[in-house]
Design a protein around this motif. Structure first.
Motif, PDB file in Angstrom:
ATOM      1  N   ALA A  27      63.137  19.899  43.121  1.00  0.00           N
ATOM      2  CA  ALA A  27      63.563  20.591  43.691  1.00  0.00           C
ATOM      3  C   ALA A  27      63.464  22.096  42.357  1.00  0.00           C
ATOM      4  O   ALA A  27      63.584  21.389  41.934  1.00  0.00           O
ATOM      5  CB  ALA A  27      65.259  20.339  43.716  1.00  0.00           C
ATOM      6  N   ASP A  28      64.004  23.207  42.499  1.00  0.00           N
ATOM      7  CA  ASP A  28      64.586  24.098  41.948  1.00  0.00           C
ATOM      8  C   ASP A  28      65.766  23.375  41.101  1.00  0.00           C
ATOM      9  O   ASP A  28      65.623  23.990  39.207  1.00  0.00           O
ATOM     10  CB  ASP A  28      64.782  25.278  42.426  1.00  0.00           C
ATOM     11  CG  ASP A  28      63.943  26.056  42.869  1.00  0.00           C
ATOM     12  OD1 ASP A  28      62.599  25.718  42.718  1.00  0.00           O
ATOM     13  OD2 ASP A  28      63.407  27.690  43.564  1.00  0.00           O
ATOM     14  N   ALA A  29      66.545  23.207  41.618  1.00  0.00           N
ATOM     15  CA  ALA A  29      67.617  22.922  40.746  1.00  0.00           C
ATOM     16  C   ALA A  29      67.517  21.094  39.559  1.00  0.00           C
ATOM     17  O   ALA A  29      66.296  20.994  40.249  1.00  0.00           O
ATOM     18  CB  ALA A  29      68.577  22.384  41.499  1.00  0.00           C
ATOM     19  N   THR A  30      67.307  20.849  38.367  1.00  0.00           N
ATOM     20  CA  THR A  30      66.971  20.820  37.695  1.00  0.00           C
ATOM     21  C   THR A  30      68.663  19.616  36.653  1.00  0.00           C
ATOM     22  O   THR A  30      69.267  19.979  37.247  1.00  0.00           O
ATOM     23  CB  THR A  30      65.845  21.213  36.334  1.00  0.00           C
ATOM     24  OG1 THR A  30      67.062  22.002  35.553  1.00  0.00           O
ATOM     25  CG2 THR A  30      64.733  21.406  37.278  1.00  0.00           C
ATOM     26  N   VAL A  31      68.029  18.264  36.360  1.00  0.00           N
ATOM     27  CA  VAL A  31      68.714  18.202  35.373  1.00  0.00           C
ATOM     28  C   VAL A  31      68.431  18.345  34.034  1.00  0.00           C
ATOM     29  O   VAL A  31      67.289  18.748  33.759  1.00  0.00           O
ATOM     30  CB  VAL A  31      68.873  16.654  35.185  1.00  0.00           C
ATOM     31  CG1 VAL A  31      69.242  15.916  33.969  1.00  0.00           C
ATOM     32  CG2 VAL A  31      69.719  15.695  36.766  1.00  0.00           C
ATOM     33  N   VAL A  32      69.113  18.357  33.118  1.00  0.00           N
ATOM     34  CA  VAL A  32      68.676  18.885  31.579  1.00  0.00           C
ATOM     35  C   VAL A  32      69.045  18.221  30.644  1.00  0.00           C
ATOM     36  O   VAL A  32      70.436  17.583  30.628  1.00  0.00           O
ATOM     37  CB  VAL A  32      69.909  20.312  30.951  1.00  0.00           C
ATOM     38  CG1 VAL A  32      68.748  21.010  29.978  1.00  0.00           C
ATOM     39  CG2 VAL A  32      69.297  21.658  31.932  1.00  0.00           C
ATOM     40  N   ARG A  33      68.552  17.549  29.618  1.00  0.00           N
ATOM     41  CA  ARG A  33      68.167  16.632  29.174  1.00  0.00           C
ATOM     42  C   ARG A  33      67.992  16.786  27.564  1.00  0.00           C
ATOM     43  O   ARG A  33      66.202  17.086  27.422  1.00  0.00           O
ATOM     44  CB  ARG A  33      68.115  15.163  29.096  1.00  0.00           C
ATOM     45  CG  ARG A  33      68.163  14.594  30.881  1.00  0.00           C
ATOM     46  CD  ARG A  33      67.779  13.464  31.277  1.00  0.00           C
ATOM     47  NE  ARG A  33      67.867  11.990  30.458  1.00  0.00           N
ATOM     48  CZ  ARG A  33      67.552  11.245  31.360  1.00  0.00           C
ATOM     49  NH1 ARG A  33      66.497  11.346  32.059  1.00  0.00           N
ATOM     50  NH2 ARG A  33      67.913   9.784  30.650  1.00  0.00           N
ATOM     51  N   GLU A  34      68.446  16.656  26.374  1.00  0.00           N
ATOM     52  CA  GLU A  34      68.082  17.044  25.082  1.00  0.00           C
ATOM     53  C   GLU A  34      66.783  15.279  24.848  1.00  0.00           C
ATOM     54  O   GLU A  34      67.638  14.320  25.027  1.00  0.00           O
ATOM     55  CB  GLU A  34      69.291  17.203  23.844  1.00  0.00           C
ATOM     56  CG  GLU A  34      68.747  17.579  22.252  1.00  0.00           C
ATOM     57  CD  GLU A  34      69.622  17.545  21.747  1.00  0.00           C
ATOM     58  OE1 GLU A  34      69.285  17.940  20.896  1.00  0.00           O
ATOM     59  OE2 GLU A  34      71.014  17.500  21.858  1.00  0.00           O
ATOM     60  N   PHE A  35      66.022  15.961  24.169  1.00  0.00           N
ATOM     61  CA  PHE A  35      65.090  14.849  23.478  1.00  0.00           C
ATOM     62  C   PHE A  35      65.097  14.983  22.166  1.00  0.00           C
ATOM     63  O   PHE A  35      64.231  15.995  21.384  1.00  0.00           O
ATOM     64  CB  PHE A  35      63.744  14.967  24.345  1.00  0.00           C
ATOM     65  CG  PHE A  35      62.571  13.925  24.201  1.00  0.00           C
ATOM     66  CD1 PHE A  35      62.913  12.926  24.663  1.00  0.00           C
ATOM     67  CD2 PHE A  35      61.418  13.803  23.569  1.00  0.00           C
ATOM     68  CE1 PHE A  35      62.071  11.966  24.874  1.00  0.00           C
ATOM     69  CE2 PHE A  35      60.694  13.206  23.101  1.00  0.00           C
ATOM     70  CZ  PHE A  35      60.990  12.081  23.869  1.00  0.00           C
ATOM     71  N   ASP A  36      64.457  13.895  21.574  1.00  0.00           N
ATOM     72  CA  ASP A  36      64.759  13.633  20.066  1.00  0.00           C
ATOM     73  C   ASP A  36      63.054  13.599  19.829  1.00  0.00           C
ATOM     74  O   ASP A  36      62.223  12.744  20.476  1.00  0.00           O
ATOM     75  CB  ASP A  36      65.400  13.032  19.288  1.00  0.00           C
ATOM     76  CG  ASP A  36      65.700  12.343  17.835  1.00  0.00           C
ATOM     77  OD1 ASP A  36      64.074  12.865  18.060  1.00  0.00           O
ATOM     78  OD2 ASP A  36      66.193  12.519  17.628  1.00  0.00           O
ATOM     79  N   LEU A  37      62.514  14.757  19.634  1.00  0.00           N
ATOM     80  CA  LEU A  37      60.588  14.191  19.205  1.00  0.00           C
ATOM     81  C   LEU A  37      60.697  13.373  18.057  1.00  0.00           C
ATOM     82  O   LEU A  37      59.441  13.484  17.497  1.00  0.00           O
ATOM     83  CB  LEU A  37      60.423  15.570  18.991  1.00  0.00           C
ATOM     84  CG  LEU A  37      60.635  16.418  20.403  1.00  0.00           C
ATOM     85  CD1 LEU A  37      60.396  18.045  19.370  1.00  0.00           C
ATOM     86  CD2 LEU A  37      58.982  15.974  20.959  1.00  0.00           C
ATOM     87  N   VAL A  38      61.306  13.163  17.157  1.00  0.00           N
ATOM     88  CA  VAL A  38      61.423  12.027  15.984  1.00  0.00           C
ATOM     89  C   VAL A  38      61.256  10.757  16.070  1.00  0.00           C
ATOM     90  O   VAL A  38      60.298  10.458  16.414  1.00  0.00           O
ATOM     91  CB  VAL A  38      62.403  12.449  14.705  1.00  0.00           C
ATOM     92  CG1 VAL A  38      61.787  11.314  13.540  1.00  0.00           C
ATOM     93  CG2 VAL A  38      62.031  14.169  14.489  1.00  0.00           C
ATOM     94  N   THR A  39      63.253  10.215  17.266  1.00  0.00           N
ATOM     95  CA  THR A  39      62.776   9.492  17.622  1.00  0.00           C
ATOM     96  C   THR A  39      62.058   8.653  19.240  1.00  0.00           C
ATOM     97  O   THR A  39      61.698   7.257  19.121  1.00  0.00           O
ATOM     98  CB  THR A  39      64.054   8.862  17.538  1.00  0.00           C
ATOM     99  OG1 THR A  39      64.805   9.417  19.018  1.00  0.00           O
ATOM    100  CG2 THR A  39      64.764   8.993  16.337  1.00  0.00           C
TER     101      THR A  39
END
Length: 679
Positions: free
Chosen positions: A138-150
């Motif tokens: 779907a166009d509707a999304t869940v937004v989540r932050e991601f740590d590129l180090v861990t």
């Protein structure tokens, strides 16, 4: 004829009701039984799936500083991998990829049907990303932050995490974002997009985010963004009042807004001290579709001193332009064939040079630049019979082909020719014919007079240009059989600039349909095909086109494929994102505009006594852009009237109709099997 106010099929607009899904499954089963139970179908599906899954595809990447980011799906990684590498590795035949997110593993762990919707990497550190995930496409999304180090998702009160919505979010810095989302009652527009833009700081609840701008519920959307160009850091707000018109502002640090004094329908961009304006209608004596440059600080002080970078003519339009660090890359279309130029600002004005080294007889576009880092760029080039080539370049240096997609079908004796059909008002409509020894063609080797089954594809809306491009699926499923493929460059698109589009808005929509019908008639008149052998295909706005072909021009075609379509133009503005398209089609609630809409709306213009060609209508339950109710109700109506109609609704897949390569291969094989049988 159906009256929406007393429509007995409105119950089918309940997307996920069990009764409605039972109705869907019954028709899916009928279609599956009729077209997919043969060895030929299985072989075709497998061959298309092979194209989608092959590791020999080009891994297109976005360069961000020292890393290049790529999202990759194949047979082993059905949902996909988000990964990155370095430029030194990327140019190798077999780069070493650093996998950041394995979406198959995430989906399995969380029990969710995740589909990748994109990632925004924080610059310059590249230690955090905002990842958007969709349930079922779907166009509707869940937004989540991601740590590129861990290599882990960040959760808790200290993270930027948002539930499912049509969210607009972008970085300001590591602790701040601009965000528009569903903040609660009254926070969305009638089109379902954000009405409010806020500045959200880390560690604070979203309810405490600072409002920086509010639009009206009748707007399409409101958004805010941050320009992080070193030394030119600025914030901008965009208020889209309809699909083509917007008020644009610079948001000052003290919260004041400075409106950019340009036409509402102009495309405006600011880079460093350069401001570019592409008007969609005449402005200051400059024609629609031109490209103008001015000094941004001087413009804000009242100067209207413009440098003309591009002026369209009856054959040439501006298709794309983008900045490297010090230059402007420009792609133009001349009779729907691309050319590229390099424009450079300097103390004595702008210079303009050809970009040499492009492959012949292909469509070329800029697919990535990183103006923060330099004058490097990536181009993609392909044609109907020429697989894609990825070109790497730096302004002032020769282009280098660094990756080449494989050929998926034998194109040795396939020719490509361009022709022009005359529409009802005398306008010349270009179209491309692709096939093996095509009858009626002037191409070398076209020595047969035998018409062949022909698939004519069209879109005709929203200023989208239909340019030549390679399709392994079309090649394997259609051209290899000795059939012919045609692309029509009808009005409503952008092939000749904004006026090619604006000629066909609202009350003039009939020109789109007349153009497409003119191409169909020309193909038969020249002997390329016959009416019985001519099939047509289109999706979304092109699905509306197919609906009109069925109800207004049924005598021209042997079969129709109508995908994720708009069909009920009486209610389209009330369903999902439909209200955002009223600048394209008109407002059904306005009696003057309903007068012209009612004349072509397919759902309101079916005829039980007409002889319609067989039609396959497909859609997706998870399409939250074009409501699946359009397709469902049209199928039910055609069934009631005794017409031959086939239906397939993917239970997931979004507006693209497929959530993974397996679904895409099935849908494609179903389409071509239907066409092969009917034509």
């Amino acid at each position: 004829m159906s009256d929406s106010t007393t429509d007995p099929r409105l119950w089918l607009e309940d997307v996920t009701g069990e009764k409605q899904l039972d109705w869907v499954r019954a028709r899916n089963d009928r279609t599956v039984d009729a077209y997919t139970r043969t060895d030929d179908f299985t072989t075709l599906e497998s061959r298309i799936r092979e194209i989608l899954d092959t590791d020999a595809r080009i891994p297109y990447a976005r360069r961000r500083g020292r890393y290049l980011y790529n999202y990759w799906r194949d047979a082993e990684h059905v949902r996909g991998l988000w990964r990155r590498t370095t430029l030194d590795q990327y140019v190798l035949d077999d780069p070493e990829w650093d996998v950041l997110v394995d979406l198959d593993a995430v989906a399995a762990e969380e029990g969710e049907n995740w589909v990748w919707s994109g990632a925004q990497v924080l610059r310059p550190d590249q230690n955090r990303a905002l990842i958007s995930l969709s349930r079922g496409g779907a166009d509707a999304t869940v937004v989540r932050e991601f740590d590129l180090v861990t290599r882990r998702f960040v959760s808790g009160a200290d993270s930027f995490e948002l539930p499912e919505a049509k969210t607009d979010i972008s970085w300001i810095d590591v602790d701040t974002v601009f965000v528009g989302t569903d903040f609660g009652a009254g926070s969305l527009t009638d089109s379902g997009y954000p009405r409010i833009a806020k500045r959200w700081r880390r560690g604070t609840p979203i309810t405490d985010a600072e409002t920086v701008f509010e639009g009206e519920t009748t707007d399409v959307a409101v958004g805010a963004g941050y320009d992080n160009t070193p030394g030119y850091e600025r914030s901008f707000v965009d208020r889209a009042i309809d699909f083509y018109a917007a008020y644009q502002y610079e948001l000052k640090p003290d919260g004041t807004l400075v409106k950019l004094d340009v036409p509402d329908d102009a495309r405006v961009s600011v880079y460093r001290d350069h401001m570019l304006v592409r008007p969609r209608s005449e402005w200051l004596g400059y024609p629609a579709g031109s490209l103008l440059a001015t000094d941004y600080p001087s413009f804000l002080e009242g100067s209207r001193d413009m440098t003309v970078l591009f002026t369209p003519d009856e054959h040439t339009s501006l298709e794309q332009y983008t900045w490297t660090q010090n230059h402007l890359l420009m792609v133009t279309l001349r009779d729907v064939q691309t050319r590229m130029r390099v424009l450079t600002p300097g103390h004595d004005g702008w210079t303009d040079e050809d970009l040499d080294g492009l492959p012949d007889a292909t469509t070329t576009s800029v697919i990535d630049v990183d103006p923060r880092e330099g004058d490097d760029f990536f181009l993609n080039s392909s044609g109907f019979t020429t697989p894609a080539t990825l070109l790497s370049g730096t302004i002032g240096q020769p282009l280098e082909a660094i990756k080449q997609a494989p050929s998926f079908f034998d194109s040795g004796d396939i020719t490509v020719t361009q022709h022009f059909a005359t529409s009802d008002d005398g306008t010349q409509i270009p179209y491309f014919v692709v096939g093996r020894n095509v009858a009626g063609s002037s191409a070398v080797g076209s020595n047969t007079e035998t018409p062949s089954p022909t698939l004519l594809y069209g879109y005709g809306g929203f200023e989208n240009s239909m340019v030549p491009a390679y399709s392994g699926g079309v090649g394997r499923a259609w051209l290899e059989r000795g059939n012919t493929y045609v692309i029509a460059n009808i009005r409503g698109g952008g092939e000749y600039g904004p006026t090619w589009h604006t000629q066909a808005l609202k009350a003039n929509r009939h020109k789109v349909f007349e153009d497409f019908a003119a191409v169909a008639k020309d193909l038969v008149a020249r002997g390329v095909t016959t009416t019985e052998q001519l099939g047509v295909q289109g999706g979304s706005n092109g699905g509306l086109l197919m609906g009109v072909m069925l109800t207004r021009y049924p005598q021209l075609f042997g079969a129709i494929v109508c995908q994720v379509p708009l069909l009920d133009m009486k209610r389209y503005h009330l369903l999902l994102a439909g209200a955002s398209w009223m600048a394209e089609y008109g407002d059904p609630d306005n009696p003057d505009e309903w007068q012209f809409l009612s004349k072509y709306s397919p759902y309101q213009n079916t005829d039980p006594d007409a002889a319609y060609p067989p039609i396959l209508i497909t859609t997706s339950t998870r399409d939250d852009r074009v409501h699946p109710g359009h397709a469902r109700k049209m199928v039910a109506l055609l069934e009631e009237q005794g017409h031959e109609v086939w239906y397939y609704e993917n239970i997931e897949g979004g507006h693209g109709g497929a959530a993974d390569n397996a679904q895409a291969a099935f849908k494609s094989a179903l389409t071509f099997t239907f066409l092969a049988e009917k034509l």
